[in-house]
Design an enzyme around this catalytic site. Structure first.
Site, PDB file in Angstrom:
ATOM      1  N   HIS A 182       0.817  -1.216   0.000  1.00 22.50           N
ATOM      2  CA  HIS A 182       0.000   0.000   0.000  1.00 22.50           C
ATOM      3  C   HIS A 182       0.851   1.266   0.000  1.00 22.50           C
ATOM      4  O   HIS A 182       0.352   2.343  -0.318  1.00 22.50           O
ATOM      5  CB  HIS A 182      -0.986   0.004   1.176  1.00 22.50           C
ATOM      6  CG  HIS A 182      -0.416   0.409   2.498  1.00 22.50           C
ATOM      7  ND1 HIS A 182      -0.093  -0.498   3.480  1.00 22.50           N
ATOM      8  CD2 HIS A 182      -0.129   1.618   3.028  1.00 22.50           C
ATOM      9  CE1 HIS A 182       0.369   0.132   4.540  1.00 22.50           C
ATOM     10  NE2 HIS A 182       0.361   1.426   4.289  1.00 22.50           N
ATOM     11  N   SER A 190       4.680   2.878   7.950  1.00 25.99           N
ATOM     12  CA  SER A 190       4.312   1.710   7.153  1.00 25.99           C
ATOM     13  C   SER A 190       5.463   1.255   6.261  1.00 25.99           C
ATOM     14  O   SER A 190       6.062   2.055   5.542  1.00 25.99           O
ATOM     15  CB  SER A 190       3.097   2.039   6.285  1.00 25.99           C
ATOM     16  OG  SER A 190       1.950   2.245   7.062  1.00 25.99           O
ATOM     17  N   ASP A 245       0.165  -7.508   1.700  1.00 25.30           N
ATOM     18  CA  ASP A 245       0.559  -6.095   1.728  1.00 25.30           C
ATOM     19  C   ASP A 245       2.073  -5.941   1.763  1.00 25.30           C
ATOM     20  O   ASP A 245       2.616  -5.144   2.529  1.00 25.30           O
ATOM     21  CB  ASP A 245      -0.075  -5.365   2.907  1.00 25.30           C
ATOM     22  CG  ASP A 245       0.005  -3.845   2.745  1.00 25.30           C
ATOM     23  OD1 ASP A 245       0.116  -3.381   1.599  1.00 25.30           O
ATOM     24  OD2 ASP A 245      -0.016  -3.136   3.767  1.00 25.30           O
TER      25      ASP A 245
END
Length: 383
Positions: A113, A220, A143
């Site tokens: 992402h 992230s 992911d």
């Protein structure tokens, strides 16, 4: 370009970069890279020897020579800022974003992402050097993404995924770029295991690690590491209230090599939906104890079709509708299956498409052994 570019990013870009779905499906390796643990161990041995000679104790984590500082010093050069080039226009539907990543072998690992649909990204290293990276593979189910870099800076050595299962209560560190603040460190513990995280594919990301180390937008894709300098997981999202999550190293260590080699990863697929077996379900289905998972749905033409039986009705207990019929899966091979989270973890970490697995199920009150040949997870349309 330096760090100035990073600070010029709009607030919207910062928030978008680290944003992820909130928490809470089914379905469902060679090691890659070395370096972090060996460097930390060597450094710690040198520090301990110096402390012994000076009559000092460096166990205090806040001491200048303590373990947090040692891990940070030895790992931070392998942690990078990932920038997806876009527009700073706040009304642009496709602005760029930022996130974190880290070097494993001769590639950079981050979240799918974070890179989105980009084919190339810009990477900034600790020594202010910039590199363009090619996104060679992404996997929305886990992911995860792999980025190729032609000429890694000399300061990088590469980190390694741990081969050991993390332990609840062990200390863990998050390194990355929260809110665009580069080269940051936060500290906490492993506070939960075998968590299921949502993915845009509709399947759960299994075996995730929960931590109370602060995780914010921009973290992230960065590493969650142990005090031995090994990567416990790839940071996925923060959920507020001092809860953050990371994709387990054991899953990443299966997915990333495939992304590097083939650009994709094949996940095992059984083709069932399941629900928890609580006391009411156990009572309604004449089970001796509340354990396992109840097969609530079997996908037509899936590996489980014709092998496993789904629920076929319901009854009322204390005014509540309770499903009846259907197989209750209690083990896969030698692995007990107490709940859905364990089922997804076993499928993801211990099986592959094409493999035939033996299930123990409770059917109409009797234990039976059945076999299911797993297939590759079908393609899904992403939102």
């Amino acid at each position: 370009m330096g760090r100035q570019r990073q600070h010029e990013l709009s607030r919207r870009r910062l928030l978008r970069a680290g944003s992820s779905a909130a928490v809470v499906g089914i379905s469902a390796g060679a090691g890659v890279g070395t370096g972090g643990a060996d460097r930390v161990a060597t450094r710690r041995l040198q520090d301990d020897t110096a402390d012994d000679e000076n009559g000092e104790d460096s166990d205090d984590p806040f001491d200048a020579g303590g373990p947090y500082a040692d891990v940070y010093d030895d790992i931070i050069d392998d942690v990078v800022l990932v920038t997806v080039v876009g527009s700073d226009d706040p009304f642009d539907d496709d602005p760029g974003g930022i996130g974190s990543g880290f070097v494993v072998g001769d590639h950079v690992v981050t979240n799918a992402h974070v890179v989105g649909e980009a084919s190339t990204v810009e990477l900034q290293f600790r020594d202010e050097q910039w590199r363009e990276g090619e996104v060679v593979g992404t996997d929305s189910h886990s992911d995860l993404a792999a980025i190729a870099v032609d000429d890694l800076p000399d300061i990088t050595d590469g980190l390694s995924f741990t081969a050991d299962d993390p332990v609840i209560g062990q200390e863990a560190l998050v390194l990355g770029n929260p809110l665009g603040l580069d080269a940051s460190l936060s500290q906490g513990i492993v506070s939960g295991l075998d968590r299921q995280l949502p993915s845009p594919t509709g399947f759960a990301i299994p075996a995730a690690i929960q931590t109370d180390a602060p995780v914010n937008p921009g973290n992230s894709g960065g590493p969650l590491v142990s005090l031995d300098g090994e990567v416990l997981g790839v940071v996925f999202a923060g959920a507020g209230q001092t809860i953050g999550f990371a994709i387990a190293a054991q899953l990443a260590d299966r997915v990333i090599p495939a992304l590097v080699e083939d650009g994709e990863y094949e996940h095992p697929y059984m083709g069932i939906g399941v629900s928890a077996v609580g006391p009411q379900v156990a009572e309604a289905n004449d089970l001796e104890e509340a354990r396992g998972v109840l097969v609530s749905e079997v996908v037509p033409d899936s590996p489980a079709d014709g092998v496993l039986e789904p629920i076929d009705g319901e009854t009322m207990i204390d005014g509540d509708p309770v499903p009846i019929g259907g197989d209750v899966i209690v083990s896969i091979g030698d692995e007990d299956i107490p709940n859905e989270a364990r089922l997804t973890s076993v499928l993801a970490l211990e099986t592959t498409p094409g493999e035939t697995v033996e299930l123990e199920v409770i059917r109409e009150g009797e234990s039976q052994q059945v076999e299911v040949t797993l297939e590759e997870r079908p393609d899904v349309d992403l939102p």
